[in-house]
Design an enzyme around this catalytic site. Sequence first.
Site, mmCIF file in Angstrom:
data_model
loop_
_atom_site.group_PDB
_atom_site.id
_atom_site.type_symbol
_atom_site.label_atom_id
_atom_site.label_comp_id
_atom_site.label_asym_id
_atom_site.label_seq_id
_atom_site.Cartn_x
_atom_site.Cartn_y
_atom_site.Cartn_z
ATOM 1 N N LYS A 193 32.216 13.549 32.494
ATOM 2 C CA LYS A 193 32.940 12.556 33.319
ATOM 3 C C LYS A 193 33.001 12.920 34.800
ATOM 4 C CE LYS A 193 35.310 8.666 33.035
ATOM 5 N NZ LYS A 193 34.449 7.793 33.758
ATOM 6 N N SER B 199 14.279 14.899 40.637
ATOM 7 C CA SER B 199 15.511 14.762 41.431
ATOM 8 C C SER B 199 16.099 16.135 41.747
ATOM 9 C CB SER B 199 16.545 13.946 40.658
ATOM 10 O OG SER B 199 16.051 12.673 40.369
ATOM 11 N N HIS C 28 10.411 7.783 40.169
ATOM 12 C CA HIS C 28 11.131 6.757 39.388
ATOM 13 C C HIS C 28 10.623 5.353 39.776
ATOM 14 C CE1 HIS C 28 14.609 9.845 39.404
ATOM 15 N NE2 HIS C 28 14.292 9.713 38.139
ATOM 16 N N ARG D 54 6.275 13.821 32.533
ATOM 17 C CA ARG D 54 5.549 14.610 33.536
ATOM 18 C C ARG D 54 4.894 15.821 32.893
ATOM 19 N NH1 ARG D 54 10.843 14.889 36.978
ATOM 20 N NH2 ARG D 54 11.442 14.890 34.786
HETATM 21 P P1 ADP Z 1 17.577 12.261 32.994
HETATM 22 O O1 ADP Z 1 18.676 13.177 33.450
HETATM 23 O O2 ADP Z 1 18.036 11.268 31.985
HETATM 24 O O3 ADP Z 1 16.302 12.953 32.595
HETATM 25 P P2 ADP Z 1 16.250 11.501 35.461
HETATM 26 O O4 ADP Z 1 16.765 10.600 36.528
HETATM 27 O O5 ADP Z 1 15.958 12.917 35.830
HETATM 28 O O6 ADP Z 1 17.288 11.370 34.272
HETATM 29 O O7 ADP Z 1 14.902 10.897 34.855
HETATM 30 C C1 ADP Z 1 14.888 9.621 34.285
HETATM 31 C C2 ADP Z 1 13.513 9.366 33.694
HETATM 32 O O8 ADP Z 1 12.563 9.276 34.744
HETATM 33 C C3 ADP Z 1 13.010 10.477 32.764
HETATM 34 O O9 ADP Z 1 12.297 9.879 31.685
HETATM 35 C C4 ADP Z 1 12.069 11.264 33.626
HETATM 36 O O10 ADP Z 1 11.054 11.898 32.858
HETATM 37 C C5 ADP Z 1 11.487 10.170 34.499
HETATM 38 N N1 ADP Z 1 11.011 10.688 35.768
HETATM 39 C C6 ADP Z 1 11.669 11.393 36.687
HETATM 40 N N2 ADP Z 1 10.867 11.750 37.717
HETATM 41 C C7 ADP Z 1 9.636 11.243 37.416
HETATM 42 C C8 ADP Z 1 8.349 11.300 38.054
HETATM 43 N N3 ADP Z 1 8.166 11.964 39.196
HETATM 44 N N4 ADP Z 1 7.319 10.661 37.442
HETATM 45 C C9 ADP Z 1 7.511 10.020 36.258
HETATM 46 N N5 ADP Z 1 8.689 9.953 35.607
HETATM 47 C C10 ADP Z 1 9.725 10.555 36.169
#
Ligand code: ADP
Length: 162
Positions: free
Chosen positions: A41, A129, A17, A91
Amino acid sequence: MSKVVYPGSFNPITHGHANLVERALYLFDQVIVGIGTSVDKEPDEYLSERIDLCRLALGEFGDRVVVKGFNGLLVNFVRSNNTRFILRGLRTLTDYDYEFQMLEMNRHLDPEIEYVLLPTASQWSFLSSTRVREIASLGGDVTAFVHPAVAAHLAKLYGPKN
Ligand code: ADP
């Protein structure tokens, strides 16, 4: 000032992120990280924990990065921040499918919304995550993937209870 909203669960925020935020700062003056609450919620304390950890993990970018929680429609949150740009990371092909469904839905809700989809840094292409939570809950070392404050938080969350 050009702004983009980067929405997500950030549960927890990882180096993947943070890398996306860093690269988006070459394109926009400000990145607004929007941490969404789930439809089912969850307790507010979880949201405020995630906000605090995001602020710590992204602290190096100063006031060019703002972290906020939001509920309700993403397009409304984006508009309330005076922008129409949404940042997401890609990804895998699975991400691509998912993002395109969301993108079309959000376009339907607000035709002026524009997505900025950045490919992951190769180094973090495997990082999510979910995997980080899984490893931490099994007692594994996640320090290579997350900010030290996040690693400490996970260790407390999943570590031995006294
Ligand atoms: P969500 O539940 O909305 O997908 P996340 O926190 O898992 O929330 O991911 C938020 C954004 O960050 C998404 O667009 C996801 O593809 C991107 N993201 C998560 N991990 C990575 C990573 N390792 N490299 C690039 N983008 C990522």
